[in-house]
Design a protein around this motif. Structure first.
Motif, PDB file in Angstrom:
ATOM      1  N   THR A 202       5.915   1.789  -6.117  1.00  0.00           N
ATOM      2  CA  THR A 202       7.043   2.583  -5.061  1.00  0.00           C
ATOM      3  C   THR A 202       7.887   3.357  -5.593  1.00  0.00           C
ATOM      4  OG1 THR A 202       6.635   0.534  -3.723  1.00  0.00           O
ATOM      5  CG2 THR A 202       8.197   1.826  -3.123  1.00  0.00           C
TER       6      THR A 202
ATOM      7  N   LEU B  10       3.385  -3.223  -7.853  1.00  0.00           N
ATOM      8  CA  LEU B  10       3.498  -2.696  -6.541  1.00  0.00           C
ATOM      9  C   LEU B  10       4.882  -1.938  -6.634  1.00  0.00           C
ATOM     10  CD1 LEU B  10       1.709  -4.962  -4.048  1.00  0.00           C
ATOM     11  CD2 LEU B  10       0.906  -2.708  -4.659  1.00  0.00           C
TER      12      LEU B  10
ATOM     13  N   SER C 111       3.511  -3.955  -0.246  1.00  0.00           N
ATOM     14  CA  SER C 111       2.131  -4.321  -0.547  1.00  0.00           C
ATOM     15  C   SER C 111       1.589  -2.979  -0.150  1.00  0.00           C
ATOM     16  CB  SER C 111       1.924  -5.433   0.927  1.00  0.00           C
ATOM     17  OG  SER C 111       2.272  -4.871   2.079  1.00  0.00           O
ATOM     18  N   GLY C 112       2.099  -1.986   0.071  1.00  0.00           N
ATOM     19  CA  GLY C 112       1.649  -0.663   0.154  1.00  0.00           C
ATOM     20  C   GLY C 112       2.423   0.185   0.633  1.00  0.00           C
ATOM     21  N   SER C 113       1.951   1.391   0.908  1.00  0.00           N
ATOM     22  CA  SER C 113       2.697   2.619   1.427  1.00  0.00           C
ATOM     23  C   SER C 113       2.016   3.490   2.326  1.00  0.00           C
ATOM     24  CB  SER C 113       3.613   3.141   0.577  1.00  0.00           C
ATOM     25  OG  SER C 113       2.956   3.986  -0.228  1.00  0.00           O
TER      26      SER C 113
ATOM     27  N   SER D 284      -2.167   0.823  -3.352  1.00  0.00           N
ATOM     28  CA  SER D 284      -2.045  -0.894  -3.570  1.00  0.00           C
ATOM     29  C   SER D 284      -2.292  -0.855  -5.225  1.00  0.00           C
ATOM     30  CB  SER D 284      -3.080  -1.403  -2.983  1.00  0.00           C
ATOM     31  OG  SER D 284      -4.268  -0.987  -3.374  1.00  0.00           O
TER      32      SER D 284
ATOM     33  N   TYR E 228      -2.536   4.777   1.591  1.00  0.00           N
ATOM     34  CA  TYR E 228      -2.077   3.378   1.629  1.00  0.00           C
ATOM     35  C   TYR E 228      -2.265   3.055  -0.202  1.00  0.00           C
ATOM     36  CZ  TYR E 228      -2.206   2.403   6.269  1.00  0.00           C
ATOM     37  OH  TYR E 228      -1.991   2.405   7.749  1.00  0.00           O
TER      38      TYR E 228
ATOM     39  N   HIS F 277       0.375  -6.537   7.957  1.00  0.00           N
ATOM     40  CA  HIS F 277       0.557  -4.993   7.653  1.00  0.00           C
ATOM     41  C   HIS F 277       0.345  -4.228   8.864  1.00  0.00           C
ATOM     42  CE1 HIS F 277      -0.126  -6.670   3.864  1.00  0.00           C
ATOM     43  NE2 HIS F 277      -1.224  -6.909   4.015  1.00  0.00           N
TER      44      HIS F 277
ATOM     45  N   VAL G 202      -4.710  -2.508   1.478  1.00  0.00           N
ATOM     46  CA  VAL G 202      -4.476  -3.360   0.349  1.00  0.00           C
ATOM     47  C   VAL G 202      -5.153  -4.579   0.880  1.00  0.00           C
ATOM     48  CG1 VAL G 202      -2.491  -1.974  -0.113  1.00  0.00           C
ATOM     49  CG2 VAL G 202      -2.087  -3.868   1.604  1.00  0.00           C
TER      50      VAL G 202
END
Length: 338
Positions: free
Chosen positions: A307, A303, A166-168, A337, A335, A89, A291
């Motif tokens: 998104t 996920l 896996s996240g943002s 998750s 982030y 990440h 996450v």
């Protein structure tokens, strides 16, 4: 070696490309403290084998005050997905990639100067009275609005991409930007170019400062599973003695005015009074929600759905922009998750 090293370092961080007609010469000025003799040489940084070329150094009066200032506030709402395949990440790398895409939007934006769209080759001061004098009060400011395109033109095909994430990271808020251009028949394209670079640089720089601070204080491999809040560095301006130009720097919320003053003495050998430090922005906050590393198929689907929902929210933000404007001074990294 020093000149080429500095240029290499700047180029590595830069998110914009120099113009083709841009001058690539850099000047090295040496002043003997005993004799006050001045020696100036220039080097072409685009040519690694460039040799020193002599340059004349002439003194003129009132030039330091002959600068035009362009001010603007840019609302930022950048969504950066973190791919599930991204190793460890890598937040800094992903953020830079996201900022690189955003910088292209800034490059293609429309700039309104004092409410008007002007042709690139027209003079910036066309139709305006030119102020004269060598005091700070004579500085001419132009108010600039930045209009970013909501979508590509009809000639471009628009496609949607679904990625397993896996996240943002979300960057939201408003940045205060300022650029200076010399008052010698400046062109509109030169002024807009200077402001574009300041917009891109100021957001990129404070992201880099934040990551450096997190690495120093928390270590590069720290993993937390709770939401954390951090303060983004605020932009500040301080005046240059005898000039209408102001220098830009950044401060964290816990930094006192004395620390900022010490930094300017160390960097520029210039004393700055506490009352001359102008904080351009409100306190900006960063919310980090990490996450987990293990994500099964069900989590990945959730996920991906999250998104897509975030993307919808981002598009809907255009409709409710007026309501959100009240909170434009707050930044946040989020982030998301499972």
């Amino acid at each position: 070696q020093l000149i080429f090293s500095v240029e290499k370092s700047l180029t590595k961080r830069r998110l914009w490309k120099p113009a083709e007609e841009e001058v690539s010469d850099r000047a090295a000025l040496q002043i003997c403290s005993a004799t006050k003799k001045v020696v100036c040489r220039t080097y072409d940084v685009q040519d690694p084998k460039s040799s020193a070329k002599p340059a004349d150094w002439k003194y003129q009066s009132a030039l330091s005050a002959s600068w035009l200032a362009l001010d603007c506030t840019v609302n930022v709402n950048i969504h950066i997905p973190l791919l599930a395949t991204s190793p460890n990440h890598d937040l800094e790398k992903n953020t830079k990639n996201g900022l690189n895409r955003w910088s292209k939007q800034i490059e293609g934006s429309v700039f309104l100067i004092n409410g008007q769209v002007k042709d690139d080759d027209t003079e910036l001061l066309e139709g305006q009275k030119k102020l004269r004098g060598n005091t700070q009060s004579s500085t001419q400011f132009s108010d600039v609005k930045v209009l970013t395109q909501l979508s590509q033109g009809s000639s471009h095909r628009s496609t949607a991409t679904v990625q397993i994430c896996s996240g943002s990271i979300n960057l939201k808020g408003a940045v205060k930007c300022r650029a200076y251009i010399h008052n010698n028949k400046p062109k509109v394209k030169e002024a807009i170019q200077a402001l574009k670079r300041d917009i891109i640089n100021t957001l990129s720089d404070r992201c880099e400062i934040l990551f450096e601070d997190l690495i120093i204080n928390e270590g590069p491999h720290k993993k937390s599973f709770e939401r954390e809040y951090h303060v983004l560095p605020q932009r500040l301006f301080v005046p240059v003695v005898g000039s209408s130009v102001m220098l830009s720097d950044y401060k964290f919320g816990d930094e006192a005015a004395g620390e900022i003053q010490e930094r300017f003495v160390e960097m520029l050998d210039q004393s700055v009074h506490a009352e001359d430090i102008h904080i351009a922005e409100e306190v900006n906050t960063v919310a980090i929600c990490p996450v987990t590393d293990n994500t099964d198929d069900t989590q990945q689907k959730q996920l991906t759905k999250a998104t897509l929902l975030l993307k919808l929210q981002q598009n809907m933000g255009v409709v409710i922009a007026a309501a959100v404007a009240v909170f434009a001074s707050i930044f946040s990294f989020n982030y998301f998750s499972d």
